[in-house]
Design a protein around this motif. Structure first.
Motif, PDB file in Angstrom:
ATOM      1  N   ASP A   6       0.838  -1.201   0.000  1.00  0.00           N
ATOM      2  CA  ASP A   6       0.000   0.000   0.000  1.00  0.00           C
ATOM      3  C   ASP A   6       0.874   1.252   0.000  1.00  0.00           C
ATOM      4  O   ASP A   6       1.945   1.284   0.602  1.00  0.00           O
ATOM      5  N   ASN A   7       0.407   2.288  -0.679  1.00  0.00           N
ATOM      6  CA  ASN A   7       1.186   3.529  -0.805  1.00  0.00           C
ATOM      7  C   ASN A   7       1.139   4.415   0.438  1.00  0.00           C
ATOM      8  O   ASN A   7       1.971   5.319   0.590  1.00  0.00           O
ATOM      9  N   GLY A   8       0.165   4.192   1.309  1.00  0.00           N
ATOM     10  CA  GLY A   8       0.044   5.013   2.513  1.00  0.00           C
ATOM     11  C   GLY A   8       0.765   4.404   3.695  1.00  0.00           C
ATOM     12  O   GLY A   8       1.597   3.510   3.548  1.00  0.00           O
ATOM     13  N   ILE A   9       0.440   4.915   4.901  1.00  0.00           N
ATOM     14  CA  ILE A   9       1.025   4.369   6.133  1.00  0.00           C
ATOM     15  C   ILE A   9       0.058   3.359   6.727  1.00  0.00           C
ATOM     16  O   ILE A   9      -1.002   3.714   7.255  1.00  0.00           O
ATOM     17  N   ILE A  10       0.404   2.087   6.623  1.00  0.00           N
ATOM     18  CA  ILE A  10      -0.402   1.014   7.209  1.00  0.00           C
ATOM     19  C   ILE A  10       0.531  -0.153   7.533  1.00  0.00           C
ATOM     20  O   ILE A  10       1.275  -0.614   6.665  1.00  0.00           O
ATOM     21  N   VAL A  11       0.533  -0.591   8.787  1.00  0.00           N
ATOM     22  CA  VAL A  11       1.496  -1.606   9.224  1.00  0.00           C
ATOM     23  C   VAL A  11       0.839  -2.609  10.189  1.00  0.00           C
ATOM     24  O   VAL A  11      -0.162  -2.301  10.831  1.00  0.00           O
ATOM     25  N   PRO A  12       1.412  -3.820  10.303  1.00  0.00           N
ATOM     26  CA  PRO A  12       0.987  -4.738  11.365  1.00  0.00           C
ATOM     27  C   PRO A  12       1.323  -4.119  12.715  1.00  0.00           C
ATOM     28  O   PRO A  12       2.432  -3.600  12.895  1.00  0.00           O
ATOM     29  N   ALA A  13       0.380  -4.144  13.648  1.00  0.00           N
ATOM     30  CA  ALA A  13       0.588  -3.481  14.935  1.00  0.00           C
ATOM     31  C   ALA A  13       0.585  -4.435  16.123  1.00  0.00           C
ATOM     32  O   ALA A  13       1.367  -4.264  17.058  1.00  0.00           O
ATOM     33  N   ASN A  14      -0.306  -5.419  16.120  1.00  0.00           N
ATOM     34  CA  ASN A  14      -0.397  -6.375  17.234  1.00  0.00           C
ATOM     35  C   ASN A  14      -0.504  -7.793  16.692  1.00  0.00           C
ATOM     36  O   ASN A  14      -1.521  -8.157  16.087  1.00  0.00           O
ATOM     37  N   TYR A  15       0.532  -8.610  16.929  1.00  0.00           N
ATOM     38  CA  TYR A  15       0.468 -10.034  16.598  1.00  0.00           C
ATOM     39  C   TYR A  15      -0.150 -10.730  17.808  1.00  0.00           C
ATOM     40  O   TYR A  15       0.558 -11.182  18.706  1.00  0.00           O
ATOM     41  N   ASN A  16      -1.479 -10.778  17.851  1.00  0.00           N
ATOM     42  CA  ASN A  16      -2.163 -11.225  19.065  1.00  0.00           C
ATOM     43  C   ASN A  16      -2.160 -12.726  19.276  1.00  0.00           C
ATOM     44  O   ASN A  16      -1.783 -13.230  20.325  1.00  0.00           O
ATOM     45  N   CYS A  17      -2.617 -13.473  18.272  1.00  0.00           N
ATOM     46  CA  CYS A  17      -2.690 -14.926  18.375  1.00  0.00           C
ATOM     47  C   CYS A  17      -2.848 -15.494  16.967  1.00  0.00           C
ATOM     48  O   CYS A  17      -3.087 -14.728  16.023  1.00  0.00           O
TER      49      CYS A  17
ATOM     50  N   GLY B   5      -4.227 -16.441  13.643  1.00  0.00           N
ATOM     51  CA  GLY B   5      -5.461 -16.055  12.965  1.00  0.00           C
ATOM     52  C   GLY B   5      -5.980 -14.685  13.337  1.00  0.00           C
ATOM     53  O   GLY B   5      -7.077 -14.295  12.915  1.00  0.00           O
ATOM     54  N   GLN B   6      -5.204 -13.921  14.114  1.00  0.00           N
ATOM     55  CA  GLN B   6      -5.626 -12.559  14.477  1.00  0.00           C
ATOM     56  C   GLN B   6      -4.420 -11.618  14.495  1.00  0.00           C
ATOM     57  O   GLN B   6      -3.490 -11.797  15.280  1.00  0.00           O
ATOM     58  N   LEU B   7      -4.459 -10.637  13.595  1.00  0.00           N
ATOM     59  CA  LEU B   7      -3.392  -9.636  13.530  1.00  0.00           C
ATOM     60  C   LEU B   7      -4.042  -8.266  13.409  1.00  0.00           C
ATOM     61  O   LEU B   7      -4.909  -8.061  12.564  1.00  0.00           O
ATOM     62  N   VAL B   8      -3.647  -7.344  14.269  1.00  0.00           N
ATOM     63  CA  VAL B   8      -4.182  -5.981  14.238  1.00  0.00           C
ATOM     64  C   VAL B   8      -3.289  -5.116  13.357  1.00  0.00           C
ATOM     65  O   VAL B   8      -2.062  -5.177  13.467  1.00  0.00           O
TER      66      VAL B   8
END
Length: 283
Positions: A145-156, A158-161
């Motif tokens: 993506d050209n904007g600012i967007i990143v993985p923030a929380n590797y929770n468990c 099947g779930q990534l914030v």
């Protein structure tokens, strides 16, 4: 081995801590001390406020820190073999094992929350949980993506914030839905653990230098690298980097299990982390 885990934003509720205040003299003393240090009645917001007010970052972080640390002070036999905290919870974990005092930690949380709140009010950032897709897939889409967007929380599993600019977040979420993923928008109005938090990181770094950190009594698995840390200088560095880096919670719990943890006690309000950790444990 016992591991104590401390939650971040999202675990708050109105009335949190009121039972501790009413049943423990030590808890009451620390709640009143918090009001005195902050210069306003955070206890009133926690006990009798509204969710609309409590969910503001500048109040939420303080409330969760105060509740979590006080709980460790009144617990019988609080003697952890290891600790970890999710985002803000890392500060609660550090105070619980006396890396810094309750009072010093409270001032640090206040500075952290205020710096983050200021950015929330000036930049339209959001966070969303993505369910049902592999971490690598989410990472690659965000990268492209050209904007600012990143993985923030590797929770468990099947779930990534993900976190970033709202327009970028909408774009990638639309793509994830087409891939079969499910999206849940987090009830926070900020892009935490993303490059957008860089100004807050700089402010926090300056304030952290004024606080005396001690080496940890037991290993703390910090969000930035998911590895056990005990040296105060390393703890400081990781705590600063945390604001713009992803929370590696899944990796932290996996490493704690590898190193002997068989019991995980969620110290904060609610049981959000217990549910997430159970999914990692059963993987």
């Amino acid at each position: 081995m016992k591991a104590y885990i401390f939650p971040g934003q999202g675990s708050q509720f109105i009335g949190m801590g009121k039972d501790l205040y009413n049943t423990s003299n030590l808890a009451k003393k620390l709640f009143l001390l918090s009001d005195e240090i902050l210069g306003f009645q955070i206890t009133c917001i926690m006990f009798n406020g509204t969710m609309e007010i409590l969910k503001n970052t500048k109040y939420t972080q303080l409330a969760i820190y105060i509740y979590s640390v006080i709980k460790t002070k009144i617990l019988n036999n609080f003697n952890p073999d290891m600790v970890a905290g999710h985002s803000l919870g890392e500060l609660s974990a550090l105070a619980s094992i006396d890396v810094f005092s309750f009072e010093e930690g409270l001032k640090l949380v206040a500075q952290r929350a205020l710096a983050m709140q200021e950015i929330c009010e000036s930049v339209h950032g959001r966070m969303a949980a993505v369910f049902g897709l592999e971490d690598e897939v989410i990472e690659k889409v965000c990268e492209k993506d050209n904007g600012i967007i990143v993985p923030a929380n590797y929770n468990c599993p099947g779930q990534l914030v993900i976190s970033g600019e709202y327009e970028s977040l909408k774009r990638v979420c639309s793509f994830f839905k087409k891939m079969g993923g499910k999206i849940f928008m987090l009830p926070v109005h900020g892009a935490f653990h993303s490059p957008i938090m860089e100004p807050a990181k700089k402010k926090l770094a300056k304030f952290i230098k004024t606080i005396s950190f001690r080496d940890s009594k037991c290993p703390i698995y910090q969000n930035v690298n998911a590895k056990p840390v005990r040296k105060s200088s390393n703890i400081k560095k990781n705590l600063i980097e945390q604001l713009t880096s992803p929370v590696k919670w899944k990796q932290s719990i996996e490493n704690m299990i590898k190193n002997g943890a068989i019991s995980f006690i969620d110290v904060g309000p609610g049981c959000i982390l217990q549910k997430i950790t159970k999914k990692i444990y059963q993987k």
